[in-house]
Design an enzyme around this catalytic site. Structure first.
Site, PDB file in Angstrom:
ATOM      1  NE  ARG A 135      -4.087  -1.432   0.005  1.00 47.27           N
ATOM      2  CZ  ARG A 135      -4.370  -2.302  -0.976  1.00 47.27           C
ATOM      3  NH1 ARG A 135      -3.499  -2.687  -1.705  1.00 47.27           N
ATOM      4  NH2 ARG A 135      -5.660  -2.920  -0.975  1.00 47.27           N
ATOM      5  CG  HIS A 194      -2.392  -1.514  -6.987  1.00 47.88           C
ATOM      6  ND1 HIS A 194      -3.136  -0.641  -6.269  1.00 47.88           N
ATOM      7  CD2 HIS A 194      -2.851  -2.673  -7.012  1.00 47.88           C
ATOM      8  CE1 HIS A 194      -3.435  -1.162  -4.993  1.00 47.88           C
ATOM      9  NE2 HIS A 194      -3.285  -2.789  -5.382  1.00 47.88           N
TER      10      HIS A 194
HETATM   11  C1  GLV Z   1      -5.217  -5.043  -4.082  1.00 48.02           C
HETATM   12  O1  GLV Z   1      -4.733  -4.144  -3.785  1.00 48.02           O
HETATM   13  C2  GLV Z   1      -5.956  -5.993  -3.166  1.00 48.02           C
HETATM   14  O2  GLV Z   1      -6.079  -5.615  -1.775  1.00 48.02           O
HETATM   15  O3  GLV Z   1      -6.452  -7.180  -3.476  1.00 48.02           O
END
Ligand code: GLV
Length: 309
Positions: A221, A273
């Site tokens: 994160r 991401h």
């Molecule tokens: C993606 O970031 C998740 O939390 O699955």
């Protein structure tokens, strides 16, 4: 039972859940105006959806991190929340971490810069046994990632809030444990959940405890990292700082703003991401199992909203 599905690939989710739980009524959710449902299966649902759903008996979070769900102002506080646990994401993120570790351990970062100068110069390899790797966060994903890197031959140190024992991993916990880990790792992989306790855990002090020339990989994160401290540790554009480089997949605000200084830093690699996109088949197996258990009143592993994971 009626299952409401909120996801940007909701149709795909509905089709796959329909096959696994053919007796349930699977409905794709709109932001509002939905029929009352028993269960919500969702990724980042809007508050309006919770405002109108008054009969929910459980929520399945279609991701590993529940930070976004827990920040939802209308989230009901009295029903069980289950999140995906690994569901194939661990291996994908393990591969991502492997790529990053090799990038630094085998000097691809330095060779790329040499190439730009047309410079032919061999750099002595630091052997794997001398390249400690740290994994912060030993949930389902962190554990899998740590094990994959240990299998590759790196000495792996893991860190979690509470004590853990994992075969082949040197496990640390608590503040002292974090200090001990940081001093021994050439690459740090951050896989902690986003909670008030983990915000900016990577800061000026923790970065300074890493050995000179260490590297950072963040598939977790964005909030884990104090961005100003990271840029400071990386040094200026022309010379390596205390921190040699970073591979970043997660950011406090996504998409990362076009004018973020992270984009143009020569020793930062950025991915959007994508380190662990949820494999839908494995995830659907897990969701179907959880919904089946909840419908029968059987115990399921719920998240702890206080802890935030
Ligand atoms: C993606 O970031 C998740 O939390 O699955």
């Amino acid at each position: 039972m009626r299952v409401l599905i909120y996801h940007n690939a909701a149709e795909q989710w509905r089709n796959i859940l329909q096959r696994r739980l053919p007796d349930a009524d699977h409905v794709i959710a709109a932001d509002s105006g939905n029929p009352q449902a028993d269960y919500l299966v969702a990724w980042k649902p809007p508050a309006s959806l919770f405002d109108e759903q008054t009969a929910l008996k459980g929520i399945v979070n279609l991701g590993a991190g529940v930070d976004s769900l827990l920040k939802n102002p209308s989230l009901p506080r009295d029903i069980p929340i289950v999140k995906l646990r690994d569901a194939g994401m661990g291996e994908l993120i393990g591969d991502y971490a492997r790529y990053g570790v090799l990038h630094f351990q085998r000097d691809f970062d330095r060779y790329r810069r040499q190439q730009s100068r047309h410079e032919w110069r061999e750099i002595a390899v630091v052997d794997k046994p001398d390249w400690g790797v740290g994994v912060l966060g030993l949930g389902a994903i962190g554990t899998r990632v740590a094990q994959m890197l240990a299998t590759d031959g790196y000495p792996v140190h893991g860190w979690s809030r509470s004590p853990k024992t994992i075969d082949g991993i040197t496990c640390h916990h608590g503040d002292d444990g974090l200090d001990a880990l940081l001093g021994q790792v050439m690459t740090l992989v951050t896989l902690l959940p986003d909670t008030p306790a983990t915000r900016h855990i990577i800061n000026r002090e923790t970065l300074a405890r890493l050995p000179a020339g260490a590297s950072l990989i963040n598939p977790g994160r964005g909030t884990l990292i104090d961005e100003a401290a990271l840029l400071e540790a990386l040094g200026d554009e022309d010379s390596e700082g205390h921190l040699r480089g970073a591979l970043l997949d997660a950011f406090p605000e996504e998409p990362l703003a076009a004018d973020s200084p992270l984009w143009r830093h020569p020793r930062i690699l950025i991915t959007p991401h994508m380190a662990g996109p949820t494999p839908i088949g494995a995830a659907a197996d897990q969701v179907a199992e959880v919904l089946g258990a909840m419908a029968k009143g059987e115990p399921v592993e719920t998240i702890d909203p206080e802890a935030g994971y």
